[in-house]
Design a protein around this motif. Structure first.
Motif, PDB file in Angstrom:
ATOM      1  N   ASP A  19       1.025  -1.242   0.198  1.00  0.00           N
ATOM      2  CA  ASP A  19       0.042  -0.196  -0.244  1.00  0.00           C
ATOM      3  C   ASP A  19       0.703   1.576  -0.151  1.00  0.00           C
ATOM      4  OD1 ASP A  19      -1.992  -1.415   0.272  1.00  0.00           O
ATOM      5  OD2 ASP A  19      -2.713  -1.212   1.833  1.00  0.00           O
ATOM      6  N   ARG A  20       1.907   1.072  -0.461  1.00  0.00           N
ATOM      7  CA  ARG A  20       3.050   2.813  -0.462  1.00  0.00           C
ATOM      8  C   ARG A  20       2.740   2.959  -1.498  1.00  0.00           C
ATOM      9  NH1 ARG A  20       8.783   1.427   2.355  1.00  0.00           N
ATOM     10  NH2 ARG A  20       9.190   4.107   1.701  1.00  0.00           N
ATOM     11  N   CYS A  21       2.505   2.384  -2.674  1.00  0.00           N
ATOM     12  CA  CYS A  21       2.251   2.925  -4.295  1.00  0.00           C
ATOM     13  C   CYS A  21       1.082   2.568  -4.789  1.00  0.00           C
ATOM     14  CB  CYS A  21       3.573   2.351  -4.957  1.00  0.00           C
ATOM     15  SG  CYS A  21       5.536   2.822  -4.708  1.00  0.00           S
ATOM     16  N   ALA A  22       0.788   3.926  -5.529  1.00  0.00           N
ATOM     17  CA  ALA A  22      -0.646   3.048  -5.980  1.00  0.00           C
ATOM     18  C   ALA A  22      -0.682   4.337  -7.481  1.00  0.00           C
ATOM     19  CB  ALA A  22      -1.458   4.739  -5.015  1.00  0.00           C
ATOM     20  N   ILE A  23      -1.495   3.091  -7.926  1.00  0.00           N
ATOM     21  CA  ILE A  23      -1.503   4.200  -9.954  1.00  0.00           C
ATOM     22  C   ILE A  23      -2.419   5.220  -9.789  1.00  0.00           C
ATOM     23  CG2 ILE A  23      -2.937   3.282 -12.106  1.00  0.00           C
ATOM     24  CD1 ILE A  23      -1.750   0.661 -11.119  1.00  0.00           C
ATOM     25  N   ALA A  24      -1.554   5.961 -10.513  1.00  0.00           N
ATOM     26  CA  ALA A  24      -2.868   7.677  -9.877  1.00  0.00           C
ATOM     27  C   ALA A  24      -3.279   7.648 -11.779  1.00  0.00           C
ATOM     28  CB  ALA A  24      -1.637   8.777  -9.436  1.00  0.00           C
TER      29      ALA A  24
ATOM     30  N   GLN B  49       8.220  -3.341 -11.234  1.00  0.00           N
ATOM     31  CA  GLN B  49       9.676  -2.950 -10.691  1.00  0.00           C
ATOM     32  C   GLN B  49       9.110  -1.566 -11.358  1.00  0.00           C
ATOM     33  OE1 GLN B  49      12.003  -2.293 -14.739  1.00  0.00           O
ATOM     34  NE2 GLN B  49      11.178  -4.027 -14.572  1.00  0.00           N
ATOM     35  N   ALA B  50       7.544  -1.319 -11.193  1.00  0.00           N
ATOM     36  CA  ALA B  50       7.582   0.433 -11.068  1.00  0.00           C
ATOM     37  C   ALA B  50       7.953   1.246  -9.621  1.00  0.00           C
ATOM     38  CB  ALA B  50       6.606   1.136 -12.039  1.00  0.00           C
ATOM     39  N   VAL B  51       6.630   0.098  -8.853  1.00  0.00           N
ATOM     40  CA  VAL B  51       6.816   0.407  -7.547  1.00  0.00           C
ATOM     41  C   VAL B  51       8.322   0.429  -6.914  1.00  0.00           C
ATOM     42  CG1 VAL B  51       5.847  -0.821  -5.161  1.00  0.00           C
ATOM     43  CG2 VAL B  51       4.493  -0.519  -7.375  1.00  0.00           C
ATOM     44  N   ALA B  52       8.998  -0.825  -7.435  1.00  0.00           N
ATOM     45  CA  ALA B  52      10.943  -0.929  -6.483  1.00  0.00           C
ATOM     46  C   ALA B  52      11.244   0.884  -6.652  1.00  0.00           C
ATOM     47  CB  ALA B  52      11.304  -1.840  -7.492  1.00  0.00           C
ATOM     48  N   ALA B  53      11.294   0.832  -7.816  1.00  0.00           N
ATOM     49  CA  ALA B  53      11.864   2.083  -8.282  1.00  0.00           C
ATOM     50  C   ALA B  53      11.771   3.128  -8.007  1.00  0.00           C
ATOM     51  CB  ALA B  53      12.052   2.574 -10.450  1.00  0.00           C
TER      52      ALA B  53
ATOM     53  N   ALA C 261      -1.270   2.931 -20.606  1.00  0.00           N
ATOM     54  CA  ALA C 261      -0.631   2.714 -19.726  1.00  0.00           C
ATOM     55  C   ALA C 261      -1.303   3.136 -18.500  1.00  0.00           C
ATOM     56  CB  ALA C 261       0.549   4.285 -20.462  1.00  0.00           C
ATOM     57  N   LEU C 262      -0.059   3.569 -17.570  1.00  0.00           N
ATOM     58  CA  LEU C 262      -0.916   3.626 -16.263  1.00  0.00           C
ATOM     59  C   LEU C 262       0.213   4.502 -15.544  1.00  0.00           C
ATOM     60  CD1 LEU C 262      -0.269   0.041 -15.164  1.00  0.00           C
ATOM     61  CD2 LEU C 262      -2.793   0.998 -16.087  1.00  0.00           C
ATOM     62  N   ILE C 263       0.465   5.419 -14.795  1.00  0.00           N
ATOM     63  CA  ILE C 263       1.371   6.357 -13.659  1.00  0.00           C
ATOM     64  C   ILE C 263       1.176   5.905 -12.525  1.00  0.00           C
ATOM     65  CG2 ILE C 263       1.282   8.447 -13.250  1.00  0.00           C
ATOM     66  CD1 ILE C 263       1.994   8.723 -15.757  1.00  0.00           C
ATOM     67  N   VAL C 264       2.789   5.301 -12.000  1.00  0.00           N
ATOM     68  CA  VAL C 264       3.485   4.684 -10.601  1.00  0.00           C
ATOM     69  C   VAL C 264       3.526   5.846  -9.083  1.00  0.00           C
ATOM     70  CG1 VAL C 264       4.028   2.817  -9.204  1.00  0.00           C
ATOM     71  CG2 VAL C 264       2.414   2.423 -11.226  1.00  0.00           C
ATOM     72  N   THR C 265       2.942   6.706  -8.235  1.00  0.00           N
ATOM     73  CA  THR C 265       3.416   6.928  -7.606  1.00  0.00           C
ATOM     74  C   THR C 265       3.649   6.761  -6.687  1.00  0.00           C
ATOM     75  OG1 THR C 265       4.017   9.406  -7.035  1.00  0.00           O
ATOM     76  CG2 THR C 265       1.682   9.046  -7.754  1.00  0.00           C
ATOM     77  N   THR C 266       4.088   7.515  -5.301  1.00  0.00           N
ATOM     78  CA  THR C 266       3.547   6.912  -4.114  1.00  0.00           C
ATOM     79  C   THR C 266       2.316   7.114  -3.649  1.00  0.00           C
ATOM     80  OG1 THR C 266       4.035   9.036  -2.831  1.00  0.00           O
ATOM     81  CG2 THR C 266       6.142   7.598  -2.583  1.00  0.00           C
TER      82      THR C 266
END
Length: 394
Positions: free
Chosen positions: A8-13, A94-98, A224-229
């Motif tokens: 739950d520390r990252c999300a698809i925004a 991989q995006a979450v890890a980055a 496409a997706l945007i991943v961030t915190t």
């Protein structure tokens, strides 16, 4: 940092998609650019703020191609994973890890293909030209006529039929459910085109026992997706759909090659989904009974059926009766592929499943499941696979 610590520390925004068609008349780069810009607009971020890109290793559009097209200023992370349809959920991982490792703050994940007018993924593949040159075992299959994924999955289906008494009608319930969901989705390739069990049964055979409607569509398009915190996503226009957990899995029982060595397993029921499900649910601290809706990779109807069993929604051999019971329909215990899936919405190599998972958690799907708070999304199999769990941000 353990994978459990990423919960739950990252999300698809943000999410974005092009039209799905049989002939886009466009390059895969322009399709990827359109989907990326739509995802950034959905999230409410300036595209130039994207500082990370994750792609599928099978995508013709490279990270630098898209970075140039989008006019990115500083790309501090790029990565790729595969293989092919097994990639999308792993790409999100991989995006979450980055993001969590500080290598990027705003990561774009995309898949773009002209899957009908360009490279057609279901077409036959010729045998390797160098015998044993790369250690692959495909050379033992393709010269004898096993050249397409549909043929492999037909053999998997025949195995399931003979071992468990599964029938074509069981597969028909999966195809009809996906089609019904697509009929409610104006963006689906099969919107407005109904399908009945009788029509499924009467369809021409492509690779017995699989017929026309047991195969996924061929599609031109991109997602496409945007991943961030999670914290940042909550302040953005699109809101936060939390990534509860991601996982990848590859079985050591598969010989080297593209698809076909999967037939050499001692037991054809031994799919990577089994170990993947175990890992994913442990990381998510959830069980199959906690999943409200699922977007299951459906390159063929039989792949859905085996995943119902191997993710623990029913016992081995009971996938057919489970599907026929109505459990996978919008009013059932486990609604699946609510935008129509690969069978009836479009085939974007699994990325459209993640987009639909986000819509479900936002409450904006065209076949919205009331009260849904958890969504399982799976990627391709049988050699390797990946999956993720999305949850509604409360």
């Amino acid at each position: 940092m353990t994978m459990e610590a990423t919960r739950d520390r990252c999300a698809i925004a943000g999410i974005g998609a092009t039209d799905f068609s049989k002939s886009s008349g466009r390059t895969t780069l322009t399709l990827a650019t359109e989907a990326a810009l739509a995802a950034a607009a959905d999230a409410g971020v300036d595209p130039k703020a994207i500082d990370g890109i994750v792609r599928c290793d099978a995508d013709a559009v490279s990270h630098n191609d898209l970075a140039t097209s989008l006019g990115l200023c500083e790309l501090t992370y790029w990565g790729a994973t595969g293989a092919g349809g097994a990639a999308p959920c792993g790409m999100v991982g991989q995006a979450v890890a980055a993001v969590l490792s500080g290598q990027a703050t705003t990561v774009l994940v995309y898949r773009s293909l002209n899957g009908r007018s360009g490279r057609r993924w279901g077409r036959g593949r010729k045998a390797r030209t160098t015998v044993g040159g790369d250690g692959a075992l495909d050379e033992f299959f393709t010269p004898h006529g096993l050249t397409t994924p549909g043929q492999l999955w037909a053999m998997m289906a025949q195995h399931h039929f003979e071992r468990y008494g599964t029938t074509k009608e069981h597969l028909g319930h999966i195809a009809v459910t996906c089609r019904s969901n697509a009929n409610a989705n104006p963006a689906a390739q099969m919107a407005g085109r109904t399908l009945t069990l009788d029509e499924h049964a009467a369809a021409r055979s492509l690779s017995s026992p699989l017929g026309l409607f047991d195969y996924c569509l061929e599609t031109d398009g991109a997602c496409a997706l945007i991943v961030t915190t999670a914290e940042r996503a909550r302040d953005l226009a699109g809101g936060a759909v939390l990534v509860r957990a991601t996982a990848q899995f590859a079985s050591a029982t598969v010989g080297p090659g593209t698809f076909y060595p999967a037939l050499l397993r001692p037991d054809l029921d031994d799919q990577p989904s089994i170990g993947l499900a175990r890992t994913l649910f442990r990381r998510a601290e959830l069980s199959p009974s906690d999943i409200d809706v699922a977007q299951l990779y459906d390159c063929f109807t039989i792949t859905v059926l085996v995943q119902l069993e191997q993710y623990g929604f029913c016992k081995s051999g009971e996938g057919g009766p489970f599907a026929a019971s109505g459990a996978i329909t919008p009013g059932g215990a486990l609604p699946i592929n609510t935008a129509g899936g690969h069978l009836s919405e479009g085939y974007i190599h699994g990325m459209n499943h993640i987009v639909e998972g986000v819509r479900q958690m936002r409450g904006s799907s065209t076949t919205q499941i009331a009260g849904a708070e958890t969504c399982l999304v799976t990627s391709g199999l049988p050699v390797a696979s990946s999956a993720l769990v999305l949850v509604r941000d409360r």
